[in-house]
Design a protein around this motif. Sequence first.
Motif, short mmCIF file in Angstrom:
data_model
loop_
_atom_site.label_atom_id
_atom_site.label_comp_id
_atom_site.label_asym_id
_atom_site.label_seq_id
_atom_site.Cartn_x
_atom_site.Cartn_y
_atom_site.Cartn_z
N TYR A 231 0.84 -1.20 0.00
CA TYR A 231 0.00 0.00 0.00
C TYR A 231 0.88 1.25 0.00
N PHE A 232 1.92 1.24 0.83
CA PHE A 232 2.83 2.38 0.90
C PHE A 232 3.50 2.62 -0.46
N GLY A 233 3.98 1.53 -1.09
CA GLY A 233 4.62 1.68 -2.39
C GLY A 233 3.67 2.22 -3.44
N ASP A 234 2.42 1.72 -3.43
CA ASP A 234 1.44 2.21 -4.40
C ASP A 234 1.08 3.66 -4.13
N LEU A 235 0.98 4.03 -2.86
CA LEU A 235 0.67 5.42 -2.50
C LEU A 235 1.75 6.36 -3.02
N ILE A 236 3.01 6.01 -2.78
CA ILE A 236 4.11 6.87 -3.22
C ILE A 236 4.11 6.99 -4.74
N SER A 237 3.86 5.87 -5.43
CA SER A 237 3.84 5.90 -6.90
C SER A 237 2.72 6.80 -7.42
N LYS A 238 1.54 6.71 -6.78
CA LYS A 238 0.41 7.53 -7.23
C LYS A 238 0.67 9.01 -6.97
N GLU A 239 1.32 9.33 -5.85
CA GLU A 239 1.56 10.72 -5.49
C GLU A 239 2.68 11.36 -6.31
N THR A 240 3.69 10.57 -6.67
CA THR A 240 4.89 11.16 -7.27
C THR A 240 5.17 10.68 -8.69
N GLY A 241 4.56 9.58 -9.11
CA GLY A 241 4.88 9.02 -10.41
C GLY A 241 6.16 8.22 -10.41
N THR A 242 6.76 8.07 -9.23
CA THR A 242 8.02 7.35 -9.08
C THR A 242 7.90 6.37 -7.93
N THR A 243 8.51 5.21 -8.06
CA THR A 243 8.39 4.21 -7.01
C THR A 243 9.12 4.63 -5.75
N ALA A 244 8.70 4.06 -4.63
CA ALA A 244 9.38 4.33 -3.36
C ALA A 244 10.83 3.86 -3.44
N GLN A 245 11.07 2.73 -4.12
CA GLN A 245 12.44 2.23 -4.26
C GLN A 245 13.30 3.22 -5.04
N ARG A 246 12.71 3.86 -6.02
CA ARG A 246 13.46 4.86 -6.80
C ARG A 246 13.79 6.06 -5.92
N HIS A 247 12.88 6.48 -5.06
CA HIS A 247 13.17 7.58 -4.13
C HIS A 247 14.35 7.21 -3.23
N ILE A 248 14.36 5.98 -2.77
CA ILE A 248 15.47 5.53 -1.91
C ILE A 248 16.78 5.56 -2.68
N GLN A 249 16.76 5.07 -3.92
CA GLN A 249 17.97 5.08 -4.73
C GLN A 249 18.44 6.51 -5.01
N ASP A 250 17.50 7.42 -5.23
CA ASP A 250 17.86 8.82 -5.44
C ASP A 250 18.60 9.37 -4.23
N ALA A 251 18.11 9.03 -3.03
CA ALA A 251 18.75 9.49 -1.81
C ALA A 251 20.15 8.91 -1.67
N VAL A 252 20.30 7.63 -2.04
CA VAL A 252 21.61 6.99 -1.99
C VAL A 252 22.58 7.69 -2.93
#
Length: 301
Positions: A231-252
Motif C-alpha cells: 500500500y505504501f509503495g502504491d501510495l508513493i507511486s500515485k503521489e509522485t509518479g516514481t516508485t518508493a524504491q526509486r526515491h530511496i535510490q535517489d537518496a543513496v
Amino acid sequence: MTERIFEIDCVDAYNKLNGCETLHPLVTVVNHDNPMSSGLNHSRLNYGLYALFLKQGDGCSIRYGREKYDYQEGTVVSFKPGQAVEVEWDESRPMPPSRGLLFHPDLLYGTQLAQRIHGYTFFDYVQREALHLSEREQRMVVELFDRIEEELRHPIDRHSQTLITDAIGLLLDYCMRYYDRQFITRHKVNSDILSTFQQLLREYFEKGHPERNGLPTVAYFASKVCLSPNYFGDLISKETGTTAQRHIQDAVIDRSKQLLVDTRMSVSEIAYQLGFEYPQHFSRLFKSRTGMTPNEFRMTA
C-alpha cells in the motif's frame, strides 16, 4: 470466549462452514445475510484461497495481525493464500450482510489471470487499507459477483475456466480502478505521508543508520508510517509518479555524490557507509543512474 481456528484450504471447506452449496470445486460466490449463515464469529481463518468481500452493513470488525479495524459499510477487503484474519461482530445485532468471492490458486493455471494475479497489489494491503466504495461502485461490484455466480450455476464445460477467470479478472481490474480513485481522494493524507517519508529518508542517512542496518528498504519506511509495504509503495507511486524504491535510490546517489566531492573516502568506504554489502553493487548502481563510475564523477566534479 475461546477462539476457533479454521483452515480454509479449499472452497468446499468454506462453503461447508457457512452452509453453502459448492457449485464449483475451485471457486465460489457467497452471501452472508443473516446470523445463521456463518459460524465464523470469534474465529480465526487461515486462508489457502484468494478471497474478496464486499460488506454492505456495519457492526462487524476484523483483526489482521495485532490490530483491530472497523469494517464499515460499503468496503472491500481481500486476502490471499497464507494470510490469517480474525472475525467478530456484535451478537446483539444481526450479522451485517456481505458478498464474497473465494477462489483457489489452482483455478488460474493455464489462464491469462495467472500471469496478472500478482499485479493486484491490494491482496497484500492490511485491513485498515480497505477499499471504500461509492454506491455506484458497489452496484458494479455486486453485478460482477452476480455474473460470476451465474456462470457457476452453468454446468462445467471446456469454456468454464476461461469465462470464470475472465470475470474474476474484470472484478479485480475494477477494484484496482477504485483504489486509484481512493488514492486521489485521499491526496491530503497521502501528501502528509509523502512528506514524512522524505523526512525519514533524510534522517536515515544523516543519523548513520546505513552502516549499522544496511540500505533502507521500502518495508522499513512503510512500517514507520504504519502501512503495509504494498500500500505504501502504491501510495508513493500515485503521489509522485516514481516508485518508493526509486526515491530511496535517489537518496543513496545524492548522498554518495556529496561524499565523493566533500571527502577523501575511497569508493569502498563510501559504499560501506551507505549500507552496501559489496562495493561493486554501489558502483554498478551509481553508473546505471549517472552514466559514470564513482571515480569518474569525482574527477569531473
